[in-house]
Scaffold this motif. Sequence first.
Motif, PDB file in Angstrom:
ATOM      1  N   PRO A  76       1.006  -1.216  -0.150  1.00 44.03           N
ATOM      2  CA  PRO A  76       0.008  -0.081   0.006  1.00 44.03           C
ATOM      3  C   PRO A  76       0.876   1.121   0.060  1.00 44.03           C
ATOM      4  N   THR A  77       1.892   1.318   0.817  1.00 44.80           N
ATOM      5  CA  THR A  77       2.848   2.411   0.772  1.00 44.80           C
ATOM      6  C   THR A  77       3.331   2.808  -0.711  1.00 44.80           C
ATOM      7  N   ALA A  78       3.677   1.530  -1.361  1.00 45.40           N
ATOM      8  CA  ALA A  78       4.300   1.911  -2.776  1.00 45.40           C
ATOM      9  C   ALA A  78       3.211   2.677  -3.494  1.00 45.40           C
ATOM     10  N   THR A  79       1.826   2.033  -3.570  1.00 42.88           N
ATOM     11  CA  THR A  79       0.922   2.604  -4.555  1.00 42.88           C
ATOM     12  C   THR A  79       0.414   4.083  -4.006  1.00 42.88           C
ATOM     13  N   THR A  80       0.627   4.280  -2.769  1.00 47.38           N
ATOM     14  CA  THR A  80       0.245   5.690  -2.284  1.00 47.38           C
ATOM     15  C   THR A  80       1.178   6.567  -2.870  1.00 47.38           C
ATOM     16  N   VAL A  81       2.348   6.255  -2.302  1.00 49.17           N
ATOM     17  CA  VAL A  81       3.536   7.219  -3.013  1.00 49.17           C
ATOM     18  C   VAL A  81       3.513   7.307  -4.481  1.00 49.17           C
ATOM     19  N   GLY A  82       3.573   6.130  -5.054  1.00 49.11           N
ATOM     20  CA  GLY A  82       3.523   6.243  -6.437  1.00 49.11           C
ATOM     21  C   GLY A  82       2.142   6.768  -7.320  1.00 49.11           C
ATOM     22  N   GLY A  83       1.371   6.501  -6.881  1.00 43.87           N
ATOM     23  CA  GLY A  83       0.031   6.678  -7.337  1.00 43.87           C
ATOM     24  C   GLY A  83      -0.241   8.180  -7.176  1.00 43.87           C
ATOM     25  N   LEU A  84      -0.830   8.400  -5.717  1.00 38.44           N
ATOM     26  CA  LEU A  84      -1.181   9.710  -5.690  1.00 38.44           C
ATOM     27  C   LEU A  84      -0.371  10.875  -5.628  1.00 38.44           C
ATOM     28  N   ILE A  85       1.081  10.535  -4.771  1.00 37.74           N
ATOM     29  CA  ILE A  85       1.828  11.705  -4.612  1.00 37.74           C
ATOM     30  C   ILE A  85       2.307  12.069  -6.198  1.00 37.74           C
ATOM     31  N   LEU A  86       2.896  11.044  -6.503  1.00 37.65           N
ATOM     32  CA  LEU A  86       3.693  11.279  -7.931  1.00 37.65           C
ATOM     33  C   LEU A  86       2.769  11.844  -8.966  1.00 37.65           C
ATOM     34  N   GLY A  87       1.685  11.372  -8.996  1.00 42.13           N
ATOM     35  CA  GLY A  87       0.493  11.998 -10.095  1.00 42.13           C
ATOM     36  C   GLY A  87       0.269  13.160  -9.782  1.00 42.13           C
ATOM     37  N   GLN A  88      -0.199  13.453  -8.427  1.00 40.58           N
ATOM     38  CA  GLN A  88      -0.542  14.872  -8.076  1.00 40.58           C
ATOM     39  C   GLN A  88       0.775  15.901  -8.362  1.00 40.58           C
ATOM     40  N   ALA A  89       1.890  15.409  -7.925  1.00 44.05           N
ATOM     41  CA  ALA A  89       2.916  16.285  -8.055  1.00 44.05           C
ATOM     42  C   ALA A  89       3.489  16.439  -9.614  1.00 44.05           C
ATOM     43  N   ALA A  90       3.413  15.372 -10.344  1.00 42.86           N
ATOM     44  CA  ALA A  90       3.601  15.624 -11.632  1.00 42.86           C
ATOM     45  C   ALA A  90       2.664  16.736 -12.520  1.00 42.86           C
ATOM     46  N   GLN A  91       1.544  16.673 -11.908  1.00 45.54           N
ATOM     47  CA  GLN A  91       0.666  17.459 -12.454  1.00 45.54           C
ATOM     48  C   GLN A  91       0.703  19.091 -12.088  1.00 45.54           C
TER      49      GLN A  91
END
Lengths: 454, 366
Positions: free
Chosen positions: A344-359
């Motif tokens: 779950p940590t990996a998906t949270t970091v990758g999915g939420l944070i990365l996506g949000q930050a990239a945008q």
Amino acid sequence: MANQQKIVSTLKEQLGNSSDFKIQDIDSFRKKIILVYIESLIDYKKINKDLIEPLLFCEKEDKYLVHLLSLPPCRQLKTGDNLLSLLIKGNLLIITTDSIFSYNAKKASNNQPGDSSVEMAVLGPQKALSENLSTNINLVRNRYPSENLIMEQQTVGTMSQTSIALMYDKKLVDHDVLRDVKKRLPEIKMDMIQAIGQLENAMTKKKHHLFPIMMITERPDRIALNLSQGKVIILMHGTPFGLIVPAVFFDFMASMDDTSHTFWSSRLMIAIRYIGLLLTLVLPALYIALTSYNPEVLRSQLAATIAGSRAGVPYPSFFEVTFMMLAVEMLVESSMRLPKAIGPTATTVGGLILGQAAQQAQLVSSIMIIITAFVAISNFTIPVNPMSFSIRVARYPLILLASFFGMMGVAAGLILLICYLTDKRSFGTPFLRLYWGSSRRIEKINEKPKGEQG
Amino acid sequence: MNRKAVLVCTFAVLAGLLTGCAYKDIDKRFFVTSIGVDYSKNPQKPYHVSLKLAIPSPQVQPGKTKFQLITEDADSIAEAVRVMKSKVDKDFDFGHCRVLVFGREILRKHQAEVLNWFMRRRDIQGIAYMALGDPTAEKVIKVKAKSERLPSNAIILSFDETSNDSPYIIPEILNDFYMRLKEEGIDPYLPVIQPLKDTYAINRVVLVKGSRLSKELNMDETRILNELLNTDRRGLIDVKKDENEFFVNVESFKTKTTVVIPRNTKPYVNVHIKIDGYIESSEKKLSHNYELLEDQRLASEVISNRVKSTLETIQKIGSDPLGLGLKYQAKHGVSEDKVKKWNKIYPHIQFKVKTDLKLRGTGIMY
């Protein structure tokens, strides 16, 4: 007597210093009986019950021999038999003065079927295959109680000597396919075969192939269903998976749950799966084609929104897509093999944070984030894992074509993909064949003889 | 095998260099949302072209549209567009240009040349709405409508039947206009847009006689023409006779028009109108069915008279937006003689209008 000793010493010589190699001398009936076995492979309780106890009760040797031969896993060996390989397969050798008996006392390992974890079903049976071949055969036989069910045992792998079982319904099976499978199995030249996927690759003739032509399944109910459809099943010792031959594209889109839902809800699920398949395949390519070549296809409102959200993005759209696809593939790949605690940590970091930050950093547009998420989610709607992997790969050529030729590239790419699938054969069965019911009712396509293909 | 790998690598590298000219990201395009063409009063450079360029923003909110208006005088539209490209930072994309507004003068003087450019450009859609700007096209384009989320979207929505079914608006698209222009026996028309503060008024239509712009119809005539064209736009019919005044809300309005050329008597056009509706507002009390039937008869009469007079007005103008000529051709053939014969018949043809009005009720109040 001398003969007895000679055999034992030869075996000793061959197996050498292996510390689990045991020789047991028993004096009985004024004669010597020697038990030879490899300790780690043998089930003690079984020996005790079947061999040792009766020995103590029997008054005469003849009687004991009759008892021995009456045991189902016991047989008298002939001169030509390879004692060593019998030992290694978990047999116990009973060497009397006149003859040698082998007794299969193999310890069963991993014979408990676990819960299905790869192909889950909500309402279907919950247990998967076990890692033990005889347990698996038992499971299949229980689910398919037909006198026509044939089981043939073989081994593959020159070193691993993995035992496999070939199962089919002799009345329903497509004999061309069966002949082809039986021809291909001995042709496999591999030292170690330990996974069913390895066997699948070894049996596939083409080296560079994208779509699986055999289906790997862990569900005994799917195996039984496919047996009734006239397919050949290969079970392998040591893996909780079976191989179904032949498999066509539409089999990979079917879930075992389809049979347990009501008519309309299962139709809806199937429709959603196909829509998901299409979306995960074309959405990234479509994004490139629409934003960089043919924005007039979009509604003006959407075109303006996309243009607005892309305004700050410094790189062209194909870079944007490549970047996000890379991120999502890495996310999927990493979370697949992660221990459950970290997942779950990996998906949270990758999915939420990365996506949000990239945008936020204006590296990708917000529309692209939606597309990325959509592509990833819709990919998971494909019920059979190997097919979902193949579809993941198939979208990259489309992305490439879209970034060179726009909409026309996407259309051409899809046509090429369909051409490729149409040309594909799974053990002589056309890969895009529409398949329902048992093979008896399906007319055979004889334009090309079966075998030698796929 | 090795050679193959080398070839593949080479092509991959080469393909990377081939980004080409068609590849242009959506944010590198300037979307032209509407084009206005006026007469510039300079005979050397008669075309006064104005482009409304959308400035996209990630958040779309009503009334927050941003656009840029650029104009240029030139001796052709193509030239004007080319010169205008030097005034902006991005390339024009006409793919989303749905509104084409023309000044009256330019259509009077250079209609053929103007249309030629619009028909020939592949990126101008055939479904683009055409309109006449009153007083000028530029003034229409300049308006920033309060409600719109995208530049020019308000005009598109007004013309779109799904969002606005006012019977005073008769939309005309480029392809249809061109078809009507080129076809014998049917004539085009253009809706007239008047700019107001923060919005537009579209309630009249200008007719075209042959290929030249002719007279405008007034609001009521426009509405009746719209109804005769069998569009799904519905409205209200007001009926007034002496003391009795009431309004009929139209649920459905269907017309069937046939051209009848009898052997011995005068040719006439049979217009059969079928209306379904209910009373929306009435001066007098309607408590009995015979009163409703009386109203029904009255309304039919009024409508028939109105339609007849509108048709006669259009006939006087000499335009044929209903395509009566085509209907004649369908029965009598398409030869040049027949076309000439029809042109002689049309100015004197009689209109026989019959209305079947069915009042479904009196509304929910008696």
